[in-house]
Design a protein around this motif. Sequence first.
Motif, short mmCIF file in Angstrom:
data_model
loop_
_atom_site.label_atom_id
_atom_site.label_comp_id
_atom_site.label_asym_id
_atom_site.label_seq_id
_atom_site.Cartn_x
_atom_site.Cartn_y
_atom_site.Cartn_z
N THR A 83 0.83 -1.23 0.00
CA THR A 83 -0.11 -0.19 -0.02
C THR A 83 0.88 1.32 0.15
O THR A 83 2.06 1.13 0.08
CB THR A 83 -0.92 0.05 1.23
OG1 THR A 83 -0.28 0.31 2.50
CG2 THR A 83 -1.85 -1.11 1.25
N LEU A 84 0.28 2.42 -0.30
CA LEU A 84 1.00 3.70 -0.31
C LEU A 84 1.72 3.83 1.09
O LEU A 84 2.85 4.46 0.99
CB LEU A 84 0.18 4.90 -0.51
CG LEU A 84 0.85 5.99 -0.54
CD1 LEU A 84 1.49 6.35 -1.88
CD2 LEU A 84 -0.35 7.51 -0.52
N GLN A 85 1.05 3.51 2.43
CA GLN A 85 1.43 3.74 3.59
C GLN A 85 2.83 2.87 3.38
O GLN A 85 3.97 3.20 4.12
CB GLN A 85 0.54 3.52 4.75
CG GLN A 85 1.19 3.65 6.01
CD GLN A 85 0.10 3.29 6.99
OE1 GLN A 85 -0.97 3.19 6.82
NE2 GLN A 85 0.32 3.40 8.38
N VAL A 86 2.61 1.75 3.29
CA VAL A 86 3.88 0.45 3.41
C VAL A 86 5.20 1.04 2.54
O VAL A 86 6.22 0.96 2.83
CB VAL A 86 3.47 -0.70 3.06
CG1 VAL A 86 4.68 -1.86 3.01
CG2 VAL A 86 2.57 -1.28 3.84
N LEU A 87 4.61 1.38 1.48
CA LEU A 87 5.61 2.11 0.58
C LEU A 87 6.63 3.07 1.05
O LEU A 87 7.57 3.41 1.08
CB LEU A 87 5.32 2.49 -0.77
CG LEU A 87 4.83 1.41 -1.68
CD1 LEU A 87 4.25 1.94 -3.07
CD2 LEU A 87 5.88 0.57 -2.11
N ALA A 88 5.77 4.02 1.62
CA ALA A 88 6.46 5.37 2.35
C ALA A 88 7.34 4.82 3.43
O ALA A 88 8.32 5.37 3.78
CB ALA A 88 5.26 6.09 2.80
N GLU A 89 6.98 3.80 4.24
CA GLU A 89 7.73 3.43 5.54
C GLU A 89 8.89 2.63 5.01
O GLU A 89 9.68 2.73 5.65
CB GLU A 89 6.74 2.79 6.36
CG GLU A 89 5.74 3.55 7.04
CD GLU A 89 4.67 2.56 7.73
OE1 GLU A 89 4.55 1.21 7.44
OE2 GLU A 89 3.79 3.20 8.43
N GLN A 90 8.63 1.81 3.98
CA GLN A 90 9.88 0.81 3.81
C GLN A 90 10.99 1.33 2.83
O GLN A 90 12.10 0.79 2.80
CB GLN A 90 9.24 -0.38 3.18
CG GLN A 90 8.17 -1.16 4.23
CD GLN A 90 9.00 -1.53 5.50
OE1 GLN A 90 9.93 -2.15 5.26
NE2 GLN A 90 8.26 -1.48 6.53
N ARG A 125 9.33 10.22 1.47
CA ARG A 125 8.30 11.49 1.65
C ARG A 125 7.19 11.34 0.80
O ARG A 125 7.49 10.70 -0.30
CB ARG A 125 8.87 12.95 1.72
CG ARG A 125 9.94 13.06 2.49
CD ARG A 125 9.68 13.14 4.09
NE ARG A 125 8.47 14.26 4.37
CZ ARG A 125 8.81 15.18 4.74
NH1 ARG A 125 9.95 15.79 4.64
NH2 ARG A 125 7.80 16.31 5.07
N VAL A 126 6.01 11.98 0.99
CA VAL A 126 4.78 11.32 0.15
C VAL A 126 4.25 12.82 -0.16
O VAL A 126 3.88 13.66 0.62
CB VAL A 126 3.66 10.76 0.82
CG1 VAL A 126 2.52 10.46 -0.14
CG2 VAL A 126 4.29 9.31 1.19
N LEU A 127 3.93 12.69 -1.65
CA LEU A 127 3.25 13.98 -2.38
C LEU A 127 2.00 13.48 -2.49
O LEU A 127 2.03 12.54 -3.86
CB LEU A 127 4.19 14.71 -3.35
CG LEU A 127 3.43 15.86 -4.19
CD1 LEU A 127 3.09 17.00 -3.22
CD2 LEU A 127 4.22 16.14 -5.29
N LEU A 128 0.82 14.01 -2.26
CA LEU A 128 -0.54 13.43 -2.75
C LEU A 128 -1.09 14.46 -3.92
O LEU A 128 -1.13 15.62 -3.67
CB LEU A 128 -1.31 13.41 -1.67
CG LEU A 128 -1.11 12.31 -0.50
CD1 LEU A 128 -2.01 12.41 0.70
CD2 LEU A 128 -1.34 10.94 -1.09
N VAL A 129 -1.59 13.55 -4.89
CA VAL A 129 -2.17 14.46 -5.91
C VAL A 129 -3.63 14.18 -5.78
O VAL A 129 -4.13 13.17 -5.89
CB VAL A 129 -1.97 14.03 -7.39
CG1 VAL A 129 -2.78 14.87 -8.34
CG2 VAL A 129 -0.36 14.37 -7.73
#
Length: 351
Positions: A123-130, A134-138
């Motif tokens: 998931t997006l959260q897992v990708l960000a953590e692993q 940093r995350v930019l949301l569109v």
Amino acid sequence: MNLLIGSTTACSGKSAVTLGLGLHLEADGLQVSYAKPLGNHALDVGGRLLDEDCATMGKYLRTGMPVGAPLVFLDRASVRRRLSGEDNDDYLVRLRDYAPATGQLHLIEGAGTPQEGAMFGLTLQVLAEQLPARVLLVCRYQEDLVIDQLLILRSQLGNRLLGVVLNDVPADQIEDLTAVLVPFLERQGIAVLATLPADTALQSVSVAELASALDADVLCCRDQLDLMVESVHIGAMSVNAAIKYFRTAANKAVITGGDRTDIQLAALETSTTCLILTGHLAAAQPVLARAEQLEVPVLSVHHDTLGTTEIVDRLFGQVRFREAVKVQRIQQLLAQHFDFERLRALLGLNS
């Protein structure tokens, strides 16, 4: 530095924003790479299985580093292999070495929604953590309740949430959003890096895409299939009413019965990019002659008008981002509306 670009819903303009950011930052002298861990549909590009977005990024970004191929695809065959137990890979292990070891900024494009990829543990959260990233949301703006999605994602991502891009905002609502919604998000700790206005060029499709989706016969002007269609009109009324109707839009496709020569000729006298004739009937010679003169492609399809309209509507609902005119347009929009200085500061790239 890894920057993961995600979106709140599918077809939010994430790929366009990603490429626009990459091109702008490259022009500023940064070495930028691109990868997409979760692909949509596999394409064979020089012997490598890439997602269509990967192929597009590789075409336009000037980086010397290879585009990162997806770890897994989200097509039906891949999903079925996962569900049946045939695919039991631990994608978290494979993710550890996914981001390139060189380069200054790695743009990593997420899936269509934050939840997609959950069955693969990505998931997006897992990708960000692993990764980590940093995350930019569109976020495609539809109504004020999109704030709820952003607040939930902020609680999930925590400090990894860099900011948000509000995309496809109707022109008559930008002032209100800037005065009310943007300050609210900022007070919640969500940096709004851009409010991008809705743009018909970015939502357009090429005549070639229409011809392919409709399995159409191209009756004339085959060399004009790269023209872009921004809207679709249905010609099923009287000629006088049709002329007034057709004059309300530019760069349009007109769908009408193959036997409606009067409607076809009327459409050609307005800003029409292509004619789509339904019922697989032979086009009248005066129509083809006028279309050739104006360089307007004429497509003939087997479907009736209703079926043709449904196919075209679905195509517009999943517009891809590959044409040079769209690349130029997103660069222009970001140059006008995106806060690149703030992005660089948040990423620590100003030093």
